[in-house]
Motif scaffolding. Sequence first.
Motif, PDB file in Angstrom:
ATOM      1  N   UNK A 167     -35.647  -8.603 -13.904  1.00 13.77           N
ATOM      2  CA  UNK A 167     -36.777  -8.863 -12.563  1.00 13.77           C
ATOM      3  C   UNK A 167     -36.309  -7.755 -11.664  1.00 13.77           C
ATOM      4  N   UNK A 168     -36.951  -7.409 -10.347  1.00 13.86           N
ATOM      5  CA  UNK A 168     -37.002  -6.242  -9.131  1.00 13.86           C
ATOM      6  C   UNK A 168     -37.728  -7.086  -8.378  1.00 13.86           C
ATOM      7  N   UNK A 169     -38.675  -8.046  -8.427  1.00 12.61           N
ATOM      8  CA  UNK A 169     -38.882  -7.799  -7.565  1.00 12.61           C
ATOM      9  C   UNK A 169     -38.254  -8.251  -5.625  1.00 12.61           C
ATOM     10  N   UNK A 170     -37.233  -8.316  -6.017  1.00 11.26           N
ATOM     11  CA  UNK A 170     -36.636  -9.163  -4.735  1.00 11.26           C
ATOM     12  C   UNK A 170     -35.458  -7.888  -4.324  1.00 11.26           C
ATOM     13  N   UNK A 171     -35.467  -6.767  -5.059  1.00 10.04           N
ATOM     14  CA  UNK A 171     -35.470  -5.567  -5.026  1.00 10.04           C
ATOM     15  C   UNK A 171     -35.545  -4.335  -4.821  1.00 10.04           C
ATOM     16  N   UNK A 207     -31.638 -15.344  -3.840  1.00 12.27           N
ATOM     17  CA  UNK A 207     -32.258 -16.541  -4.099  1.00 12.27           C
ATOM     18  C   UNK A 207     -30.973 -17.911  -3.638  1.00 12.27           C
ATOM     19  N   UNK A 208     -30.076 -17.339  -3.939  1.00 12.51           N
ATOM     20  CA  UNK A 208     -28.892 -17.914  -2.708  1.00 12.51           C
ATOM     21  C   UNK A 208     -28.282 -17.572  -1.865  1.00 12.51           C
ATOM     22  N   UNK A 262     -21.482 -17.154  -1.441  1.00 15.46           N
ATOM     23  CA  UNK A 262     -20.525 -16.264  -1.955  1.00 15.46           C
ATOM     24  C   UNK A 262     -20.802 -16.068  -3.417  1.00 15.46           C
ATOM     25  N   UNK A 263     -22.121 -14.877  -4.080  1.00 16.45           N
ATOM     26  CA  UNK A 263     -22.402 -14.651  -5.664  1.00 16.45           C
ATOM     27  C   UNK A 263     -20.553 -14.262  -6.403  1.00 16.45           C
ATOM     28  N   UNK A 264     -20.186 -15.105  -7.125  1.00 20.96           N
ATOM     29  CA  UNK A 264     -19.316 -14.758  -8.266  1.00 20.96           C
ATOM     30  C   UNK A 264     -20.729 -13.864  -9.609  1.00 20.96           C
ATOM     31  N   UNK A 265     -20.440 -12.997  -9.809  1.00 23.08           N
ATOM     32  CA  UNK A 265     -21.703 -11.975 -10.603  1.00 23.08           C
ATOM     33  C   UNK A 265     -20.698 -11.129 -11.610  1.00 23.08           C
ATOM     34  N   UNK A 266     -20.643 -12.040 -12.746  1.00 19.20           N
ATOM     35  CA  UNK A 266     -19.884 -11.818 -14.128  1.00 19.20           C
ATOM     36  C   UNK A 266     -20.232 -10.678 -14.391  1.00 19.20           C
ATOM     37  N   UNK A 267     -18.899  -9.796 -15.187  1.00 16.55           N
ATOM     38  CA  UNK A 267     -19.335  -8.784 -15.290  1.00 16.55           C
ATOM     39  C   UNK A 267     -18.564  -8.531 -16.457  1.00 16.55           C
ATOM     40  N   UNK A 275     -11.638 -24.024   0.596  1.00 12.80           N
ATOM     41  CA  UNK A 275     -11.046 -24.558   1.897  1.00 12.80           C
ATOM     42  C   UNK A 275     -11.050 -23.401   2.794  1.00 12.80           C
ATOM     43  N   UNK A 276     -11.463 -22.294   3.230  1.00 12.18           N
ATOM     44  CA  UNK A 276     -11.758 -21.957   3.826  1.00 12.18           C
ATOM     45  C   UNK A 276     -13.497 -21.842   4.659  1.00 12.18           C
ATOM     46  N   UNK A 277     -13.359 -22.450   4.334  1.00 11.02           N
ATOM     47  CA  UNK A 277     -15.470 -23.018   4.465  1.00 11.02           C
ATOM     48  C   UNK A 277     -16.393 -21.938   3.591  1.00 11.02           C
ATOM     49  N   UNK A 278     -16.040 -21.175   2.652  1.00 12.28           N
ATOM     50  CA  UNK A 278     -17.391 -20.969   2.513  1.00 12.28           C
ATOM     51  C   UNK A 278     -17.670 -21.387   1.141  1.00 12.28           C
ATOM     52  N   UNK A 279     -19.260 -21.165   0.217  1.00 10.46           N
ATOM     53  CA  UNK A 279     -19.654 -21.849  -0.565  1.00 10.46           C
ATOM     54  C   UNK A 279     -19.865 -20.623  -1.947  1.00 10.46           C
ATOM     55  N   UNK A 280     -19.196 -20.802  -3.210  1.00 11.11           N
ATOM     56  CA  UNK A 280     -19.900 -20.411  -3.601  1.00 11.11           C
ATOM     57  C   UNK A 280     -20.833 -19.934  -5.096  1.00 11.11           C
ATOM     58  N   UNK A 281     -21.440 -19.268  -5.458  1.00 12.08           N
ATOM     59  CA  UNK A 281     -23.064 -19.734  -6.635  1.00 12.08           C
ATOM     60  C   UNK A 281     -21.786 -19.337  -7.678  1.00 12.08           C
ATOM     61  N   UNK A 282     -22.073 -19.655  -8.485  1.00 11.42           N
ATOM     62  CA  UNK A 282     -21.448 -18.691 -10.066  1.00 11.42           C
ATOM     63  C   UNK A 282     -22.124 -18.468 -11.030  1.00 11.42           C
ATOM     64  N   UNK A 283     -22.814 -17.323 -11.478  1.00  7.06           N
ATOM     65  CA  UNK A 283     -23.429 -16.546 -12.237  1.00  7.06           C
ATOM     66  C   UNK A 283     -22.414 -16.027 -13.112  1.00  7.06           C
TER      67      UNK A 283
END
Length: 679
Positions: free
Chosen positions: A6-10, A27-28, A32-37, A89-97
């Motif tokens: 999908x490219x609607x958001x790009x 969407x998030x 921080x987006x952990x993008x699996x490659x 611990x540094x106060x960030x939130x992470x999205x696992x993709x």
Amino acid sequence: MSASRGQKAAPAKATPAMAQYLELKAAHPDYLLFYRMGDFYELFFDDAKVAAETLGIALTKRGRHAGEDVPMCGVPVHAAEEYLHKLIRAGHRVAICEQMEDPAEAKKRGHKAIVKREVVRLVTPGTLTEDSLLQPASHNYLAALARVRGEGRNALALAWADISTGDFQVMPVAAEQLATELERLNASEILLPEPLLQEEALATTLKSCNAALTPLPASRFDSLNAERLLKERFNVAALEAFGQFSRAEIAAAGALLDYIALTQIGALPALQPPRRAETGQWMLIDAAARRSLELVRGASGTRQGSLLSVMDLTRTPAGARLLAERLAAPLAEPRAINARLDAVQYFVERPGWREETREALRRVPDMQRALSRLSLKRGGPRDLAAIRDGLAAARALAAQLRRALQDAAIDQPPAIIAEALAMLAAPDDGLGEALQQALADDLPLLARDGGFVRAGYSAELDELRQLRDESRRVIAALQQKYAELTGVKSLKIKHNNVLGYFVEVTAVNAPKITDGPHAEMFIHRQTMASAMRFTTTELADLELRMDSAAQRALKLELAIFDELLDAVLAAAGLIGERPRRWPRWTCRPPSPRPPRATTGRARRWTIPPPFSCMAAGIRWCRPRWHAMVAISCPTTAISTPARSRMLPAWTREPARMQALPGKSAPLHPRPCPARPSGC
């Protein structure tokens, strides 16, 4: 949230892979987006800059987007938990993709197709489940604060849960007591409606907590929707089955449940039904007094130097967590205190039995957190083993305690012990035995690594493993069989990339195959000047099985894992309750040992909690409730509910109270010089 091409958001010029990334990131936006490659989680753009700085890793670039270089950094998948811990611990939130398909499957859709990916989890401070990210002896609470119109501006409700253990509680709280309760809970993350942050007094209280604040739209705290969610989750027609809850309490509990489902992408841990906590059950200790007393945290903010660090002689993680919980909320009801003291005294008077019980508890794993990971589909074979070992320990401990009771000829032990014994002895419907039969002794961390099913459990799996691991022996056995059958001792089974496996005999011996009694068994494949090659249906089937044996063995093991997982989750209610009983035993008096002083002020606390009796070796005595004595103790600033402001004298003899110089008559306990029979 899922995405493929999908490219609607790009932007239109984005590559398919970049379009997929931008869609998921849009969407998030707060994560921080952990993008699996492949074998890495990659981060791009601003996420890469933030992560590289926080983690101390190299910031590189990957291609160009919108005419500019794309910043990039990455972390290996096998070490992701370590990096997650630093980011949280540094106060960030992470999205696992994660990649949701094999790259080979994507290629079947065309050479330009990209691998389908989905965000499978949102990692926040209050939703951690991995052992490497948690403290074994501490709860990791996620809390939610709610207020419903019509119940008064000061009528708030607080719900909290530890998704790593399944504990789930709710309580009403007045605005003036909010800081006290939040300090007691020490939650890692607090959910609240966005409008509450607009109120200066509440905002100040909340921001003073050592917790990550997560403002959510007020619609997520709708009490009607919350009631529906709770009923569906716990499969009840009415919440009165769990207690009488106000609308604000329901709103807080429902918002908490909704947030857990949101961050776990639909999956829910094995939460216990919500329990209503009554503030009158324990003393209210304000934030300043709690920090001064150093009950569970010392001056440094850690356990070191606290009262808990001196008293924590528990043998299990669940026991350590419950001890910390009870020290943070000392009881104020005489009946409840005496019930605990009855159980403590029971063990104090039986040192041999106490030591046997404590030794048995060494074998008890952390079943609560193992069950939580399994329910979220993050568990592995070792978590199944924790359930197996825990159930086995329960049976052994129940049998041991029953024998001890019979030998002592005691009709009825104290209520807490009797209750725990009944729970430990409850049947598990064969689950423990099934896990024992299925699981090997040496287990991998992840199910996908295979090798966790015990040999002999599945005949089909044993055959596949034999084909996978002992192919040479299987081929040699078949070669010997054919040589004996045909009478050709020089017969060989060989392999090449063209024919695969084949039977080869010399040209001289070929007639014994083609004209012999078993000619129909052998199928001609190739004739050469000095040899002739054949195959058989049996050999062809064996080759096919050998080629896919490893994949099929792993697939079968994963199917067995799923069967065992379903069985464990079906018994989640029973399993989740057992560890709750074990802490009652694990917080019992320890073996005699020299007393250790704490550097905190809690050692001067005028009313030690009942668990101080666990130090039987220090010769402390059981307190006796001679009278209710009103105490003014400004130096400790302890406040209690109106109905429990009269505090008992902690003495071995009637009216033994001693005023300290310059103080206003606090209690001054004295340890027994020698333990009398009544201690």
